[in-house]
Design an enzyme around this catalytic site. Sequence first.
Site, PDB file in Angstrom:
ATOM      1  N   GLU A 187      10.932  15.596 -28.699  1.00  0.00           N
ATOM      2  CA  GLU A 187      10.062  16.330 -27.770  1.00  0.00           C
ATOM      3  C   GLU A 187       9.905  17.742 -28.342  1.00  0.00           C
ATOM      4  O   GLU A 187      10.394  18.714 -27.778  1.00  0.00           O
ATOM      5  CB  GLU A 187      10.680  16.375 -26.366  1.00  0.00           C
ATOM      6  CG  GLU A 187       9.740  16.950 -25.302  1.00  0.00           C
ATOM      7  CD  GLU A 187      10.433  17.132 -23.940  1.00  0.00           C
ATOM      8  OE1 GLU A 187      11.662  16.983 -23.860  1.00  0.00           O
ATOM      9  OE2 GLU A 187       9.725  17.447 -22.960  1.00  0.00           O
ATOM     10  N   HIS A 226       9.955  10.480 -24.887  1.00  0.00           N
ATOM     11  CA  HIS A 226       8.874  11.287 -25.469  1.00  0.00           C
ATOM     12  C   HIS A 226       8.505  10.874 -26.892  1.00  0.00           C
ATOM     13  O   HIS A 226       7.412  10.413 -27.133  1.00  0.00           O
ATOM     14  CB  HIS A 226       9.181  12.789 -25.432  1.00  0.00           C
ATOM     15  CG  HIS A 226       9.237  13.338 -24.050  1.00  0.00           C
ATOM     16  ND1 HIS A 226       8.136  13.382 -23.245  1.00  0.00           N
ATOM     17  CD2 HIS A 226      10.273  13.823 -23.321  1.00  0.00           C
ATOM     18  CE1 HIS A 226       8.470  13.893 -22.073  1.00  0.00           C
ATOM     19  NE2 HIS A 226       9.759  14.168 -22.090  1.00  0.00           N
TER      20      HIS A 226
HETATM   21 ZN   LIG Z   1      12.382  13.808 -19.534  1.00  0.00          ZN
END
Ligand SMILES: [Zn+2]
Length: 509
Positions: free
Chosen positions: A358, A383
């Site tokens: 992320e 992510h």
């Molecule tokens: Zn999260």
Amino acid sequence: SPILIDSVLLCSGLALVHFWLLVSLNPCAGAPDPGQREAMMRQEASQRTGGGLVLTPAELRLDALLHRLKRQEAGAAPFPPAMHFFRARPLIQRSPIFKLLQKMPKGGALHVHSSAMVSVDWLVKNVTYRPHCYVCFTWGGSVRFLFSAQRPFPRWDCFNWQLLASLRAAAADPAELDASLARNLSLFTENPEAAYPTQDAVWDRFDDAFLAISGLVTYAPVFRDYLYQGLEQFYADNVMYLEIRAGLSRTYELDGSTHDRTWSLKTCKDLSERFRAEHPDFLGMRIVLSAHRVLGVSAIKAAVMEAMELQEKFPDVVAGFDLVGREDEGRPLWFYREALALPARLGVTLPYFFHAGETDQEGTDVDINLLDALLFNTSRIGHGYALTRHPLAKDLSRKQGVAVEVCPISNQVLKLVTDMRNHPASVLLAEGHPMVISSDDPTLFGTAGLSYDFYEAFVGLGGLSADLGTLKELAMNSIRFSSLSPRLKDRGLEMWQKKWDEFVAKSGE
Ligand SMILES: [Zn+2]
Ligand SMILES: *[C@@H]1O[C@H](CO)[C@@H](O)[C@H](O)[C@H]1NC(C)=O
Ligand SMILES: *[C@@H]1O[C@H](CO)[C@@H](O)[C@H](O)[C@H]1NC(C)=O
Ligand SMILES: *[C@@H]1O[C@H](CO)[C@@H](O)[C@H](O)[C@H]1NC(C)=O
């Protein structure tokens, strides 16, 4: 024609006749074979998520409708996926595609955090209106809440606790007071570009909102109702299953006494069962225990040990373990290798569901989290925003069926991407990479449920190419890549298919 006349002058008569015949009889001479072109387009389309599915006649009718709606939406300005979600939200709410997505059975939401799973509205209108709710305004212009039988003592961040009910009664404009509380509990704002100029700025507010929320939702009676409300909102959005990342910090009572994680997990288990009993078409909720990635190695060791214990005590509820918090600020996974290796060393299976990648900071220690997550046999990747920059990690994740949990709105609000059409997961979608769509923190992003993220994924990431097959596969993926047992997955897919067929029959007319 002039060309002909020039050619007459330049060429011999025979060559000219030959040339002229060729051009006039076959205007496409020299162009590639259209059949080959068709085949290439079909081959590419088949690689996309859902591209391998054969749609029924009813599905094809709905697909045609969706395609038509998408063309209209893409042709209209402004185009919601190109805008910040906070500006796009009212447009999305009016979109006929969004309305269809709300009705669509979406399967499970596999990446949602326990402290941000309901709409902010419910927190303000329901939770802060309960008796004994004290509020305090911090030096930094934020708020903290505490339920207490007596006025709470001052503490380092909060000097003056006031009973919210009295404050409201005395307020010149109670509606404005509520609106300001809502602003504190969420990131939603009319002018996000000005409010959040940098990733640091938006993450500061993000962390602060969690602190504000925590005083509300860790009050034991609220914790129960809150989780129930969370299930209600996802269920109302046609989500049939949830996997929640939860730190499960202590909950407290009015007299200041507290409950531990075992109490919280027992509460989660009872709630999930009660909800299932009341909604037979709901599969349940499971918890991924999570610890913050600012902690030291010994604290994470303790958290991993506790997670193993709790998993043994609550095997239906505990799905595994994760590390949460901003990756760019926290420790990389490799820093915790000793702690994360504990289960394997002790011969215990503790599935991991790591947030990894992320980040947009290529080449940092944190950017290697994707490879480390895979080395630690993560079950999914939270992510995976950086995955397209890591060909090896991408390849492994695909081959090992480690799905990426894509949360488009979260990535945009936290300033990794501006225009959803440029989200790296659009590449993953085009390649049919194992993927699910989720909503991360609905409270903070001004959403509820899952449909807004599905809209951004379907219309923004998928463009005109993503079709009903894409949606179908994404929904099925959410059960396939869940932590459910093979038996429950089968049951879930069967239940989902029934809902899907009804949805298709109703919507395609
Ligand atoms: Zn999260
Ligand atoms: C809050 O919601 C609960 C149900 O979860 C309900 O029983 C209660 O009456 C609500 N309270 C307020 C103040 O709206
Ligand atoms: C939080 O609430 C306080 C008090 O109402 C207000 O002054 C402040 O502007 C709010 N914070 C945000 C980010 O809106
Ligand atoms: C990951 O899985 C491999 C293959 O099953 C195994 O050899 C290895 O010990 C596992 N690693 C960890 C850290 O669990």
